[in-house]
Design a protein around this motif. Structure first.
Motif, PDB file in Angstrom:
ATOM      1  N   LEU A 139      44.199  -1.055  15.751  1.00 13.65           N
ATOM      2  CA  LEU A 139      43.578  -1.502  16.993  1.00 13.65           C
ATOM      3  C   LEU A 139      42.111  -1.101  16.997  1.00 13.65           C
ATOM      4  CD1 LEU A 139      46.318  -0.366  19.523  1.00 13.65           C
ATOM      5  CD2 LEU A 139      45.878  -2.686  18.728  1.00 13.65           C
ATOM      6  N   THR A 140      41.319  -1.779  17.799  1.00 13.49           N
ATOM      7  CA  THR A 140      39.920  -1.393  17.966  1.00 13.49           C
ATOM      8  C   THR A 140      39.860  -0.192  18.893  1.00 13.49           C
ATOM      9  OG1 THR A 140      39.175  -3.656  17.665  1.00 13.49           O
ATOM     10  CG2 THR A 140      37.666  -2.165  18.807  1.00 13.49           C
ATOM     11  N   ARG A 141      39.147   0.823  18.465  1.00 11.74           N
ATOM     12  CA  ARG A 141      38.939   2.012  19.303  1.00 11.74           C
ATOM     13  C   ARG A 141      37.514   1.960  19.820  1.00 11.74           C
ATOM     14  NH1 ARG A 141      42.078   4.641  14.890  1.00 11.74           N
ATOM     15  NH2 ARG A 141      44.126   4.894  15.817  1.00 11.74           N
ATOM     16  N   GLU A 142      37.315   2.403  21.069  1.00 15.72           N
ATOM     17  CA  GLU A 142      35.973   2.414  21.610  1.00 15.72           C
ATOM     18  C   GLU A 142      35.742   3.674  22.426  1.00 15.72           C
ATOM     19  OE1 GLU A 142      35.647  -1.252  23.762  1.00 15.72           O
ATOM     20  OE2 GLU A 142      36.771  -0.510  25.458  1.00 15.72           O
ATOM     21  N   TRP A 143      34.481   4.085  22.498  1.00 13.33           N
ATOM     22  CA  TRP A 143      34.082   5.224  23.309  1.00 13.33           C
ATOM     23  C   TRP A 143      32.690   4.937  23.855  1.00 13.33           C
ATOM     24  CZ3 TRP A 143      34.671   5.037  18.126  1.00 13.33           C
ATOM     25  CH2 TRP A 143      33.591   5.333  17.326  1.00 13.33           C
ATOM     26  N   PHE A 144      32.322   5.672  24.898  1.00 16.80           N
ATOM     27  CA  PHE A 144      31.123   5.367  25.671  1.00 16.80           C
ATOM     28  C   PHE A 144      30.248   6.611  25.802  1.00 16.80           C
ATOM     29  CE2 PHE A 144      34.686   2.802  26.945  1.00 16.80           C
ATOM     30  CZ  PHE A 144      34.174   1.519  26.903  1.00 16.80           C
ATOM     31  N   THR A 145      28.946   6.419  25.626  1.00 19.34           N
ATOM     32  CA  THR A 145      28.004   7.525  25.817  1.00 19.34           C
ATOM     33  C   THR A 145      27.016   7.147  26.908  1.00 19.34           C
ATOM     34  OG1 THR A 145      26.627   6.681  24.022  1.00 19.34           O
ATOM     35  CG2 THR A 145      28.182   8.429  23.475  1.00 19.34           C
ATOM     36  N   ALA A 146      26.711   8.106  27.769  1.00 20.08           N
ATOM     37  CA  ALA A 146      25.744   7.912  28.842  1.00 20.08           C
ATOM     38  C   ALA A 146      24.409   8.501  28.395  1.00 20.08           C
ATOM     39  CB  ALA A 146      26.214   8.607  30.115  1.00 20.08           C
ATOM     40  N   GLU A 147      23.333   7.756  28.649  1.00 19.72           N
ATOM     41  CA  GLU A 147      21.989   8.213  28.314  1.00 19.72           C
ATOM     42  C   GLU A 147      21.093   8.004  29.531  1.00 19.72           C
ATOM     43  OE1 GLU A 147      20.794   6.028  24.848  1.00 19.72           O
ATOM     44  OE2 GLU A 147      22.271   7.042  23.576  1.00 19.72           O
ATOM     45  N   CYS A 148      20.566   9.096  30.078  1.00 22.86           N
ATOM     46  CA  CYS A 148      19.689   9.035  31.251  1.00 22.86           C
ATOM     47  C   CYS A 148      18.289   8.620  30.841  1.00 22.86           C
ATOM     48  CB  CYS A 148      19.612  10.398  31.919  1.00 22.86           C
ATOM     49  SG  CYS A 148      21.162  10.966  32.588  1.00 22.86           S
TER      50      CYS A 148
END
Length: 81
Positions: free
Chosen positions: A43-52
């Protein structure tokens, strides 16, 4: 203070990196980057990063998040603003 996010992902790097910008009124708070990894037969795995956004550059916040909404919250509730 209305918060809004780009409707569509903007692709940065071929197929595995895209981003959405987060705004308060017409001012940019930052961006959320989505990274995806796919292994053959997986499966495709995804993750998210926040950048101010600090006026000159994007500054990463904390560790990658499993959910998009969690990354947006890091920008909205950033105490360093």
């Amino acid at each position: 203070m209305p918060i809004h996010v780009d409707e569509q992902w903007q692709y940065v790097d071929a197929h595995n990196l895209s981003e959405k910008y987060v705004y308060v009124d017409d001012l940019i708070l930052g961006r959320v980057r989505r990274r995806q990894a796919t292994k053959p037969g997986d499966l495709t795995r995804e993750w998210f990063t926040a950048e101010c956004w600090n006026g000159d550059a994007f500054i990463p916040r904390e560790e990658p998040q499993a959910e998009f909404e969690s990354a947006v919250q890091l920008l909205v509730f950033d105490e360093g603003r």
